[in-house]
Design a protein around this motif. Sequence first.
Motif, short mmCIF file in Angstrom:
data_model
loop_
_atom_site.label_atom_id
_atom_site.label_comp_id
_atom_site.label_asym_id
_atom_site.label_seq_id
_atom_site.Cartn_x
_atom_site.Cartn_y
_atom_site.Cartn_z
N PHE A 57 -4.50 -123.00 2.37
CA PHE A 57 -4.53 -122.63 0.97
C PHE A 57 -5.97 -122.25 0.59
O PHE A 57 -6.37 -122.36 -0.57
CB PHE A 57 -4.04 -123.78 0.09
N ASP A 58 -6.73 -121.81 1.56
CA ASP A 58 -8.15 -121.52 1.37
C ASP A 58 -8.35 -120.41 0.33
O ASP A 58 -7.66 -119.38 0.34
CB ASP A 58 -8.78 -121.06 2.69
N GLY A 59 -9.30 -120.65 -0.58
CA GLY A 59 -9.69 -119.63 -1.53
C GLY A 59 -8.70 -119.36 -2.65
O GLY A 59 -8.89 -118.43 -3.43
N LEU A 60 -7.65 -120.17 -2.76
CA LEU A 60 -6.65 -119.94 -3.80
C LEU A 60 -6.96 -120.73 -5.07
O LEU A 60 -7.68 -121.72 -5.04
CB LEU A 60 -5.27 -120.35 -3.29
N ILE A 61 -6.39 -120.28 -6.17
CA ILE A 61 -6.45 -121.03 -7.42
C ILE A 61 -5.12 -121.75 -7.57
O ILE A 61 -4.06 -121.11 -7.68
CB ILE A 61 -6.69 -120.11 -8.63
N LEU A 62 -5.14 -123.09 -7.54
CA LEU A 62 -3.93 -123.89 -7.64
C LEU A 62 -3.92 -124.58 -8.99
O LEU A 62 -4.75 -125.44 -9.27
CB LEU A 62 -3.89 -124.93 -6.51
N ASN A 63 -2.99 -124.18 -9.83
CA ASN A 63 -2.92 -124.70 -11.20
C ASN A 63 -1.57 -125.39 -11.40
O ASN A 63 -0.53 -124.74 -11.44
CB ASN A 63 -3.08 -123.55 -12.19
N GLY A 64 -1.59 -126.72 -11.49
CA GLY A 64 -0.36 -127.47 -11.68
C GLY A 64 0.52 -127.50 -10.44
O GLY A 64 1.71 -127.84 -10.53
N THR A 65 -0.03 -127.19 -9.30
CA THR A 65 0.73 -127.19 -8.04
C THR A 65 1.02 -128.63 -7.62
O THR A 65 0.20 -129.53 -7.83
CB THR A 65 -0.06 -126.46 -6.94
N ILE A 66 2.18 -128.85 -7.00
CA ILE A 66 2.62 -130.21 -6.67
C ILE A 66 2.77 -130.37 -5.16
O ILE A 66 3.49 -129.59 -4.51
CB ILE A 66 3.97 -130.52 -7.37
N PHE A 67 2.09 -131.39 -4.61
CA PHE A 67 2.17 -131.67 -3.18
C PHE A 67 2.65 -133.11 -2.93
O PHE A 67 2.29 -133.72 -1.92
CB PHE A 67 0.80 -131.48 -2.53
N ASN A 68 3.44 -133.65 -3.81
CA ASN A 68 3.86 -135.04 -3.68
C ASN A 68 4.70 -135.26 -2.42
O ASN A 68 5.65 -134.53 -2.15
CB ASN A 68 4.67 -135.47 -4.90
N ASN A 69 4.30 -136.27 -1.64
CA ASN A 69 5.01 -136.65 -0.42
C ASN A 69 5.11 -135.52 0.60
O ASN A 69 6.01 -135.51 1.45
CB ASN A 69 6.41 -137.17 -0.74
N ALA A 70 4.19 -134.55 0.52
CA ALA A 70 4.17 -133.45 1.49
C ALA A 70 3.35 -133.85 2.72
O ALA A 70 2.43 -134.66 2.64
CB ALA A 70 3.58 -132.20 0.85
#
Length: 238
Positions: free
Chosen positions: A173-186
């Motif tokens: 996910f290099d160089g990306l803008i993550l806004n409100g992204t969810i990685f729970n239990n990933a």
Amino acid sequence: MTDKLKEYLEHTFSVYEELKPLEELKEELYQNLQDKMQDFKTEGYDDATALQMTIDSIGEVSELIASIHVDARQLQQIVGMNLSMSNLQYSDLQSVAVHDGKFNYSNLKGSDFSHADLTDSIFKCSNLENAKFDRANLSRAKFRASNLKGASFDGCTLDGTDFSHSNLASVSFDGLILNGTIFNNAGLKGTTFRNSILINVSFKTQAKKAVFDGAVMDKLTYAILQGYGAKLPNVTVV
């Protein structure tokens, strides 16, 4: 002279989007016109005359091109399509627009969704290993309990995207803008977020083996990551 013929076709098609049906038409025309130009040369015409006669023989193709272009775009503007439980591995799905689509329990290994608009679509328990989402719009898409090992997200829009319970091993996910992204239990083994911007991102999962070098993040995201064991020596907190 075949180079000049190819240049002519490239220019003719350049005003249209690069959709697969148009690419196929262009290649077919090129092969047919090469043969026609050779026939003119065999009849004794010089190279320049044979080229001009070949181009003149094409006639008005803009209407045909426009019609294929419109049909392709119409096929791609789909809302609520249900492709659940489908075997679509290695499919060419570039530039499709499927809002609220369902891709649950499907085999999409190696499929190419580059430049696609998959806003609000759901991928539940699907195999997306090595799938390509480069420059796709995945706003609010839900990848629940899916296998995304080796998937590519270069230049993606991931606002509110949910990767809960999914395998993201070695994904960048290099160089990306993550806004409100969810990685729970990933699963984040070897997952990288180098030089990315993280705003209100949820990481309720073990993050010890994820890489955040050069990332910029808000205080809450930083605190969550710290709590889940992430190594954060080279990040900027704003």
